[in-house]
Design a protein around this motif. Sequence first.
Motif, PDB file in Angstrom:
ATOM      1  N   ARG A  42     -12.918 -43.363 -20.282  1.00 48.24           N
ATOM      2  CA  ARG A  42     -11.803 -43.436 -21.218  1.00 48.24           C
ATOM      3  C   ARG A  42     -12.212 -44.508 -22.216  1.00 48.24           C
ATOM      4  NH1 ARG A  42      -6.900 -41.820 -20.034  1.00 48.24           N
ATOM      5  NH2 ARG A  42      -6.659 -40.551 -18.198  1.00 48.24           N
ATOM      6  N   ALA A  43     -12.050 -44.237 -23.484  1.00 43.46           N
ATOM      7  CA  ALA A  43     -12.509 -45.183 -24.500  1.00 43.46           C
ATOM      8  C   ALA A  43     -11.466 -45.320 -25.606  1.00 43.46           C
ATOM      9  CB  ALA A  43     -13.831 -44.705 -25.103  1.00 43.46           C
ATOM     10  N   SER A  44     -11.399 -46.516 -26.156  1.00 46.22           N
ATOM     11  CA  SER A  44     -10.516 -46.751 -27.302  1.00 46.22           C
ATOM     12  C   SER A  44     -11.177 -46.202 -28.562  1.00 46.22           C
ATOM     13  CB  SER A  44     -10.245 -48.242 -27.466  1.00 46.22           C
ATOM     14  OG  SER A  44     -11.425 -48.922 -27.862  1.00 46.22           O
ATOM     15  N   ARG A  45     -10.407 -46.070 -29.613  1.00 50.91           N
ATOM     16  CA  ARG A  45     -10.951 -45.513 -30.860  1.00 50.91           C
ATOM     17  C   ARG A  45     -12.011 -46.411 -31.461  1.00 50.91           C
ATOM     18  NH1 ARG A  45      -8.921 -46.821 -36.125  1.00 50.91           N
ATOM     19  NH2 ARG A  45      -7.575 -48.639 -35.979  1.00 50.91           N
ATOM     20  N   GLU A  46     -12.017 -47.701 -31.150  1.00 55.89           N
ATOM     21  CA  GLU A  46     -13.003 -48.629 -31.696  1.00 55.89           C
ATOM     22  C   GLU A  46     -14.291 -48.698 -30.870  1.00 55.89           C
ATOM     23  OE1 GLU A  46     -13.074 -50.161 -34.539  1.00 55.89           O
ATOM     24  OE2 GLU A  46     -11.118 -49.413 -35.133  1.00 55.89           O
ATOM     25  N   PHE A  47     -14.335 -47.983 -29.749  1.00 59.50           N
ATOM     26  CA  PHE A  47     -15.509 -48.033 -28.878  1.00 59.50           C
ATOM     27  C   PHE A  47     -16.784 -47.624 -29.602  1.00 59.50           C
ATOM     28  CE2 PHE A  47     -18.307 -45.813 -25.823  1.00 59.50           C
ATOM     29  CZ  PHE A  47     -18.634 -46.891 -25.015  1.00 59.50           C
ATOM     30  N   PHE A  48     -16.776 -46.480 -30.235  1.00 59.08           N
ATOM     31  CA  PHE A  48     -17.979 -45.993 -30.912  1.00 59.08           C
ATOM     32  C   PHE A  48     -18.348 -46.842 -32.135  1.00 59.08           C
ATOM     33  CE2 PHE A  48     -16.525 -42.334 -28.459  1.00 59.08           C
ATOM     34  CZ  PHE A  48     -17.689 -42.013 -27.774  1.00 59.08           C
ATOM     35  N   PRO A  49     -17.396 -47.183 -33.008  1.00 58.46           N
ATOM     36  CA  PRO A  49     -17.754 -48.058 -34.136  1.00 58.46           C
ATOM     37  C   PRO A  49     -18.287 -49.424 -33.681  1.00 58.46           C
ATOM     38  CG  PRO A  49     -15.655 -46.997 -34.576  1.00 58.46           C
ATOM     39  CD  PRO A  49     -16.027 -46.664 -33.151  1.00 58.46           C
ATOM     40  N   ALA A  50     -17.761 -49.953 -32.588  1.00 54.76           N
ATOM     41  CA  ALA A  50     -18.241 -51.245 -32.086  1.00 54.76           C
ATOM     42  C   ALA A  50     -19.712 -51.168 -31.682  1.00 54.76           C
ATOM     43  CB  ALA A  50     -17.392 -51.716 -30.904  1.00 54.76           C
ATOM     44  N   LEU A  51     -20.125 -50.005 -31.202  1.00 54.00           N
ATOM     45  CA  LEU A  51     -21.529 -49.803 -30.819  1.00 54.00           C
ATOM     46  C   LEU A  51     -22.388 -49.359 -31.996  1.00 54.00           C
ATOM     47  CD1 LEU A  51     -21.079 -47.990 -27.392  1.00 54.00           C
ATOM     48  CD2 LEU A  51     -21.626 -50.397 -27.795  1.00 54.00           C
ATOM     49  N   GLY A  52     -21.734 -49.029 -33.104  1.00 51.47           N
ATOM     50  CA  GLY A  52     -22.473 -48.577 -34.280  1.00 51.47           C
ATOM     51  C   GLY A  52     -23.006 -47.168 -34.144  1.00 51.47           C
ATOM     52  N   ILE A  53     -22.313 -46.330 -33.361  1.00 48.76           N
ATOM     53  CA  ILE A  53     -22.763 -44.950 -33.178  1.00 48.76           C
ATOM     54  C   ILE A  53     -21.642 -43.977 -33.540  1.00 48.76           C
ATOM     55  CG2 ILE A  53     -24.467 -45.504 -31.408  1.00 48.76           C
ATOM     56  CD1 ILE A  53     -22.471 -44.616 -29.300  1.00 48.76           C
ATOM     57  N   SER A  54     -22.025 -42.751 -33.821  1.00 48.10           N
ATOM     58  CA  SER A  54     -21.051 -41.711 -34.107  1.00 48.10           C
ATOM     59  C   SER A  54     -21.548 -40.408 -33.493  1.00 48.10           C
ATOM     60  CB  SER A  54     -20.852 -41.556 -35.616  1.00 48.10           C
ATOM     61  OG  SER A  54     -22.062 -41.237 -36.241  1.00 48.10           O
ATOM     62  N   PRO A  55     -20.643 -39.472 -33.246  1.00 44.83           N
ATOM     63  CA  PRO A  55     -21.064 -38.191 -32.661  1.00 44.83           C
ATOM     64  C   PRO A  55     -22.011 -37.431 -33.589  1.00 44.83           C
ATOM     65  CG  PRO A  55     -18.672 -38.441 -32.583  1.00 44.83           C
ATOM     66  CD  PRO A  55     -19.195 -39.537 -33.441  1.00 44.83           C
ATOM     67  N   ALA A  56     -22.911 -36.682 -32.993  1.00 45.70           N
ATOM     68  CA  ALA A  56     -23.825 -35.843 -33.783  1.00 45.70           C
ATOM     69  C   ALA A  56     -23.058 -34.708 -34.435  1.00 45.70           C
ATOM     70  CB  ALA A  56     -24.931 -35.292 -32.885  1.00 45.70           C
ATOM     71  N   LEU A  57     -21.948 -34.324 -33.832  1.00 41.03           N
ATOM     72  CA  LEU A  57     -21.122 -33.233 -34.333  1.00 41.03           C
ATOM     73  C   LEU A  57     -19.672 -33.617 -34.079  1.00 41.03           C
ATOM     74  CD1 LEU A  57     -21.301 -30.268 -35.411  1.00 41.03           C
ATOM     75  CD2 LEU A  57     -21.203 -29.538 -33.031  1.00 41.03           C
ATOM     76  N   GLY A  58     -18.818 -33.406 -35.032  1.00 39.15           N
ATOM     77  CA  GLY A  58     -17.411 -33.748 -34.848  1.00 39.15           C
ATOM     78  C   GLY A  58     -17.121 -35.175 -35.283  1.00 39.15           C
ATOM     79  N   ARG A  59     -16.166 -35.794 -34.626  1.00 36.67           N
ATOM     80  CA  ARG A  59     -15.716 -37.125 -35.017  1.00 36.67           C
ATOM     81  C   ARG A  59     -15.326 -37.941 -33.798  1.00 36.67           C
ATOM     82  NH1 ARG A  59     -10.458 -37.162 -34.037  1.00 36.67           N
ATOM     83  NH2 ARG A  59      -9.288 -35.214 -34.092  1.00 36.67           N
ATOM     84  N   THR A  60     -15.040 -39.209 -34.019  1.00 31.83           N
ATOM     85  CA  THR A  60     -14.526 -40.056 -32.947  1.00 31.83           C
ATOM     86  C   THR A  60     -13.002 -39.980 -32.957  1.00 31.83           C
ATOM     87  OG1 THR A  60     -14.549 -41.997 -34.390  1.00 31.83           O
ATOM     88  CG2 THR A  60     -16.510 -41.618 -33.021  1.00 31.83           C
ATOM     89  N   PHE A  61     -12.359 -40.792 -32.145  1.00 26.66           N
ATOM     90  CA  PHE A  61     -10.907 -40.769 -32.024  1.00 26.66           C
ATOM     91  C   PHE A  61     -10.239 -41.381 -33.251  1.00 26.66           C
ATOM     92  CE2 PHE A  61     -12.420 -41.381 -27.538  1.00 26.66           C
ATOM     93  CZ  PHE A  61     -12.203 -40.079 -27.138  1.00 26.66           C
ATOM     94  N   THR A  62      -9.072 -40.870 -33.585  1.00 27.90           N
ATOM     95  CA  THR A  62      -8.267 -41.422 -34.674  1.00 27.90           C
ATOM     96  C   THR A  62      -7.271 -42.432 -34.100  1.00 27.90           C
ATOM     97  OG1 THR A  62      -6.513 -39.760 -34.488  1.00 27.90           O
ATOM     98  CG2 THR A  62      -8.408 -39.222 -35.914  1.00 27.90           C
ATOM     99  N   ALA A  63      -6.654 -43.217 -34.976  1.00 33.50           N
ATOM    100  CA  ALA A  63      -5.633 -44.180 -34.537  1.00 33.50           C
ATOM    101  C   ALA A  63      -4.478 -43.445 -33.857  1.00 33.50           C
ATOM    102  CB  ALA A  63      -5.137 -44.994 -35.726  1.00 33.50           C
ATOM    103  N   GLU A  64      -4.109 -42.283 -34.374  1.00 36.77           N
ATOM    104  CA  GLU A  64      -3.022 -41.503 -33.789  1.00 36.77           C
ATOM    105  C   GLU A  64      -3.357 -41.048 -32.364  1.00 36.77           C
ATOM    106  OE1 GLU A  64       0.577 -39.661 -33.284  1.00 36.77           O
ATOM    107  OE2 GLU A  64       0.015 -40.971 -34.947  1.00 36.77           O
ATOM    108  N   GLU A  65      -4.616 -40.760 -32.108  1.00 38.90           N
ATOM    109  CA  GLU A  65      -5.037 -40.291 -30.781  1.00 38.90           C
ATOM    110  C   GLU A  65      -5.188 -41.434 -29.777  1.00 38.90           C
ATOM    111  OE1 GLU A  65      -7.558 -36.483 -32.453  1.00 38.90           O
ATOM    112  OE2 GLU A  65      -8.573 -38.392 -32.102  1.00 38.90           O
ATOM    113  N   ASP A  66      -5.278 -42.651 -30.254  1.00 32.87           N
ATOM    114  CA  ASP A  66      -5.483 -43.816 -29.385  1.00 32.87           C
ATOM    115  C   ASP A  66      -4.134 -44.415 -28.990  1.00 32.87           C
ATOM    116  OD1 ASP A  66      -6.766 -45.768 -27.949  1.00 32.87           O
ATOM    117  OD2 ASP A  66      -7.369 -46.948 -29.682  1.00 32.87           O
ATOM    118  N   ARG A  67      -3.305 -43.576 -28.385  1.00 32.81           N
ATOM    119  CA  ARG A  67      -1.956 -43.974 -27.983  1.00 32.81           C
ATOM    120  C   ARG A  67      -1.621 -43.356 -26.627  1.00 32.81           C
ATOM    121  NH1 ARG A  67       1.776 -44.226 -33.202  1.00 32.81           N
ATOM    122  NH2 ARG A  67       0.182 -44.917 -34.643  1.00 32.81           N
ATOM    123  N   PRO A  68      -0.713 -43.978 -25.896  1.00 29.42           N
ATOM    124  CA  PRO A  68      -0.267 -43.366 -24.636  1.00 29.42           C
ATOM    125  C   PRO A  68       0.244 -41.949 -24.866  1.00 29.42           C
ATOM    126  CG  PRO A  68       0.557 -45.612 -24.825  1.00 29.42           C
ATOM    127  CD  PRO A  68      -0.066 -45.257 -26.162  1.00 29.42           C
TER     128      PRO A  68
END
Length: 100
Positions: free
Chosen positions: A35-61
């Motif tokens: 389970r990862a927060s929306r800032e997990f990937f940007p903090a590591l400096g990586i992004s998906p090869a296809l698609g996108r990472t989580f949005t702020a709206e998706e990073d909620r209970p």
Amino acid sequence: MLTEDAHPFEAVGAFQSDSFNLTGSGDPSFLDGYRASREFFPALGISPALGRTFTAEEDRPGREYEVILSDRLWRERFGADRDILGVPCDSTVTRTRSSA
């Protein structure tokens, strides 16, 4: 100790290991994942090869079923099908709960 040369973090993300049942496509599978927060990937400096990472709206209970697949799982389970993007995953991935 902070010095004049110290640089603040640009992003801080969080993650936690978890287990999941993958259903809805082929035989059910038990998967280890995170389970990862929306800032997990940007903090590591990586992004998906296809698609996108989580949005702020998706990073909620209540939005626990947003999924980013590993390349290996995407290739082995979904045959590297690019059309898997945007497919609702609430019928595909179900989180398991430990009784221990």
